[in-house]
Design a protein around this motif. Structure first.
Motif, PDB file in Angstrom:
ATOM      1  N   HIS A 146      -6.889   7.666   3.468  1.00 19.23           N
ATOM      2  CA  HIS A 146      -5.784   7.306   2.588  1.00 19.23           C
ATOM      3  C   HIS A 146      -4.837   6.444   3.403  1.00 19.23           C
ATOM      4  N   LEU A 147      -4.598   5.212   2.954  1.00 16.80           N
ATOM      5  CA  LEU A 147      -3.832   4.239   3.727  1.00 16.80           C
ATOM      6  C   LEU A 147      -2.491   3.930   3.081  1.00 16.80           C
ATOM      7  N   LEU A 148      -1.491   3.720   3.919  1.00 20.54           N
ATOM      8  CA  LEU A 148      -0.211   3.211   3.435  1.00 20.54           C
ATOM      9  C   LEU A 148      -0.176   1.707   3.656  1.00 20.54           C
ATOM     10  N   LEU A 149       0.050   0.982   2.574  1.00 29.91           N
ATOM     11  CA  LEU A 149       0.113  -0.477   2.609  1.00 29.91           C
ATOM     12  C   LEU A 149       1.552  -0.921   2.418  1.00 29.91           C
ATOM     13  N   ILE A 150       1.892  -2.054   3.015  1.00 27.79           N
ATOM     14  CA  ILE A 150       3.258  -2.582   2.936  1.00 27.79           C
ATOM     15  C   ILE A 150       3.221  -4.043   2.497  1.00 27.79           C
ATOM     16  N   ASP A 151       4.376  -4.541   2.063  1.00 27.85           N
ATOM     17  CA  ASP A 151       4.486  -5.974   1.789  1.00 27.85           C
ATOM     18  C   ASP A 151       4.177  -6.750   3.071  1.00 27.85           C
ATOM     19  N   ASN A 152       3.544  -7.895   2.933  1.00 29.54           N
ATOM     20  CA  ASN A 152       3.113  -8.652   4.104  1.00 29.54           C
ATOM     21  C   ASN A 152       4.317  -9.123   4.928  1.00 29.54           C
ATOM     22  N   PRO A 153       4.381  -8.747   6.213  1.00 32.64           N
ATOM     23  CA  PRO A 153       5.477  -9.209   7.058  1.00 32.64           C
ATOM     24  C   PRO A 153       5.278 -10.670   7.440  1.00 32.64           C
ATOM     25  N   PRO A 154       6.305 -11.336   7.941  1.00 34.84           N
ATOM     26  CA  PRO A 154       6.200 -12.761   8.268  1.00 34.84           C
ATOM     27  C   PRO A 154       5.065 -13.089   9.229  1.00 34.84           C
ATOM     28  N   GLN A 155       4.766 -12.174  10.139  1.00 31.50           N
ATOM     29  CA  GLN A 155       3.721 -12.451  11.129  1.00 31.50           C
ATOM     30  C   GLN A 155       2.312 -12.169  10.617  1.00 31.50           C
ATOM     31  N   HIS A 156       2.203 -11.708   9.359  1.00 28.03           N
ATOM     32  CA  HIS A 156       0.875 -11.372   8.824  1.00 28.03           C
ATOM     33  C   HIS A 156       0.856 -11.608   7.307  1.00 28.03           C
ATOM     34  N   MET A 157       1.196 -12.820   6.914  1.00 26.23           N
ATOM     35  CA  MET A 157       1.369 -13.116   5.493  1.00 26.23           C
ATOM     36  C   MET A 157       0.066 -13.089   4.701  1.00 26.23           C
ATOM     37  N   GLN A 158      -1.080 -13.157   5.400  1.00 27.00           N
ATOM     38  CA  GLN A 158      -2.360 -13.150   4.683  1.00 27.00           C
ATOM     39  C   GLN A 158      -2.745 -11.771   4.173  1.00 27.00           C
ATOM     40  N   GLY A 159      -2.110 -10.713   4.712  1.00 26.26           N
ATOM     41  CA  GLY A 159      -2.418  -9.359   4.270  1.00 26.26           C
ATOM     42  C   GLY A 159      -3.766  -8.873   4.774  1.00 26.26           C
ATOM     43  N   ASP A 160      -4.112  -7.640   4.394  1.00 29.93           N
ATOM     44  CA  ASP A 160      -5.361  -7.018   4.830  1.00 29.93           C
ATOM     45  C   ASP A 160      -6.280  -6.642   3.675  1.00 29.93           C
ATOM     46  N   PHE A 161      -5.700  -6.002   2.655  1.00 27.98           N
ATOM     47  CA  PHE A 161      -6.504  -5.476   1.552  1.00 27.98           C
ATOM     48  C   PHE A 161      -5.844  -5.818   0.215  1.00 27.98           C
ATOM     49  N   ALA A 162      -6.667  -5.971  -0.798  1.00 31.49           N
ATOM     50  CA  ALA A 162      -6.146  -6.148  -2.153  1.00 31.49           C
ATOM     51  C   ALA A 162      -5.742  -4.789  -2.705  1.00 31.49           C
ATOM     52  N   PHE A 163      -4.648  -4.766  -3.469  1.00 34.34           N
ATOM     53  CA  PHE A 163      -4.178  -3.510  -4.046  1.00 34.34           C
ATOM     54  C   PHE A 163      -3.595  -3.798  -5.416  1.00 34.34           C
ATOM     55  N   ALA A 164      -4.270  -3.313  -6.440  1.00 35.43           N
ATOM     56  CA  ALA A 164      -3.819  -3.502  -7.826  1.00 35.43           C
ATOM     57  C   ALA A 164      -4.249  -2.298  -8.653  1.00 35.43           C
ATOM     58  N   ASP A 165      -3.406  -1.908  -9.585  1.00 35.55           N
ATOM     59  CA  ASP A 165      -3.690  -0.746 -10.437  1.00 35.55           C
ATOM     60  C   ASP A 165      -3.978   0.502  -9.600  1.00 35.55           C
ATOM     61  N   LYS A 166      -3.248   0.596  -8.475  1.00 33.49           N
ATOM     62  CA  LYS A 166      -3.347   1.748  -7.570  1.00 33.49           C
ATOM     63  C   LYS A 166      -4.721   1.887  -6.942  1.00 33.49           C
ATOM     64  N   LYS A 167      -5.475   0.783  -6.907  1.00 33.35           N
ATOM     65  CA  LYS A 167      -6.803   0.784  -6.289  1.00 33.35           C
ATOM     66  C   LYS A 167      -6.827  -0.195  -5.122  1.00 33.35           C
ATOM     67  N   ILE A 168      -7.475   0.197  -4.037  1.00 31.65           N
ATOM     68  CA  ILE A 168      -7.620  -0.669  -2.884  1.00 31.65           C
ATOM     69  C   ILE A 168      -8.995  -1.323  -2.906  1.00 31.65           C
ATOM     70  N   LYS A 169      -9.019  -2.643  -2.653  1.00 36.67           N
ATOM     71  CA  LYS A 169     -10.273  -3.396  -2.659  1.00 36.67           C
ATOM     72  C   LYS A 169     -10.263  -4.387  -1.500  1.00 36.67           C
ATOM     73  N   LEU A 170     -11.435  -4.891  -1.186  1.00 41.28           N
ATOM     74  CA  LEU A 170     -11.530  -5.867  -0.103  1.00 41.28           C
ATOM     75  C   LEU A 170     -11.080  -7.246  -0.544  1.00 41.28           C
ATOM     76  N   GLU A 171     -11.354  -7.592  -1.790  1.00 41.84           N
ATOM     77  CA  GLU A 171     -11.012  -8.928  -2.297  1.00 41.84           C
ATOM     78  C   GLU A 171     -10.139  -8.824  -3.528  1.00 41.84           C
ATOM     79  N   GLY A 172      -9.352  -9.879  -3.749  1.00 41.00           N
ATOM     80  CA  GLY A 172      -8.494  -9.915  -4.927  1.00 41.00           C
ATOM     81  C   GLY A 172      -7.047 -10.121  -4.541  1.00 41.00           C
ATOM     82  N   GLU A 173      -6.186 -10.091  -5.533  1.00 40.00           N
ATOM     83  CA  GLU A 173      -4.750 -10.265  -5.329  1.00 40.00           C
ATOM     84  C   GLU A 173      -4.012  -9.176  -6.103  1.00 40.00           C
ATOM     85  N   PRO A 174      -2.824  -8.777  -5.670  1.00 40.81           N
ATOM     86  CA  PRO A 174      -2.161  -9.232  -4.445  1.00 40.81           C
ATOM     87  C   PRO A 174      -2.724  -8.562  -3.193  1.00 40.81           C
ATOM     88  N   LYS A 175      -2.558  -9.238  -2.085  1.00 42.10           N
ATOM     89  CA  LYS A 175      -2.965  -8.677  -0.804  1.00 42.10           C
ATOM     90  C   LYS A 175      -1.750  -8.004  -0.149  1.00 42.10           C
TER      91      LYS A 175
END
Length: 222
Positions: free
Chosen positions: A126-155
């Motif tokens: 279970h991961l805690l995700l945050i808004d992308n900080p300035p030094q990592h604007m590309q993000g890591d994982f897609a998160f929508a509808d409370k689901k985490i995915k490898l691809e998609g938006e928003p990251k």
């Protein structure tokens, strides 16, 4: 649930500050960064904490000792060479036990409520995700509808705070370096990872400039 603080990194980007002081002991508003974690873990009801270390690890043990001053029991998992995130966790599994455990990156500053974090029975993480900080604007994982995915938006960006089942690390040989990202990506593909979007205080203390900025922010508001 036990907790683990990852404190084995060399802190190359923090040099020269980390040449003679391990990164987790760098002061934030007059208090070592790792102590902020220990205080919040104790407040959240945690009793047992595992800390891995490599670079200047003896200084960490000397500063924190057995954790009694925070009402905690600290055990240490020394690494001759830093084993990276997954390798460090796998190396400490004997101390962490067979139940899910919390892991916190030692180089972040956050007010995450550790007491609220849980792992569903069928999941590996279970991961805690945050808004992308300035030094990592590309993000890591897609998160929508409370689901985490490898691809998609928003990251969103992984905060470095998560709850894991020991089985996630079953394929890692103890004492060998291993990255966490491949394990998480495989588990996400298998639908065994949950996540939540954390919108509170979070800072990655990755450079001397960020350390100075956070110190000024906290001391300026005190």
């Amino acid at each position: 649930m036990k907790a683990m603080i990852l404190a084995a990194g060399r802190g190359e980007r923090m040099r020269p500050l980390t040449d003679h002081t391990p990164k987790p002991l760098l002061p934030i508003a007059g208090k070592p960064l790792i102590v902020w974690h220990l205080e919040r873990l104790a407040q959240a009801g945690f009793k047992e904490v595992v800390i891995n270390h490599a670079h200047l690890g003896d200084m960490i043990e000397a500063a924190l000792q057995d954790g009694a001053q925070w009402g905690l029991r600290i055990q240490y998992s020394p690494e001759a060479v830093a084993l990276e995130t997954a390798g460090g966790i796998a190396n400490a599994l004997d101390l962490l036990g067979n139940s899910p455990f919390l892991v916190v990156n030692g180089d972040v500053f956050t007010d995450i409520s550790f007491a609220d974090l849980k792992l569903s029975p069928d999941n590996l993480a279970h991961l805690l995700l945050i808004d992308n900080p300035p030094q990592h604007m590309q993000g890591d994982f897609a998160f929508a509808d409370k689901k985490i995915k490898l691809e998609g938006e928003p990251k969103l960006t992984f905060s470095g705070v998560g709850v894991y089942h020991p089985a996630l690390f079953a394929g890692i040989k103890r004492g060998e370096p291993a990255k966490l990202a491949p394990l998480l990506k495989q588990a996400i593909t298998e639908g065994k990872v949950s996540a939540e979007h954390f919108k509170g205080i979070w800072h990655d203390i990755g450079t001397p400039e960020r350390l100075m900025a956070l110190n000024q922010q906290l001391l300026g508001h005190s």
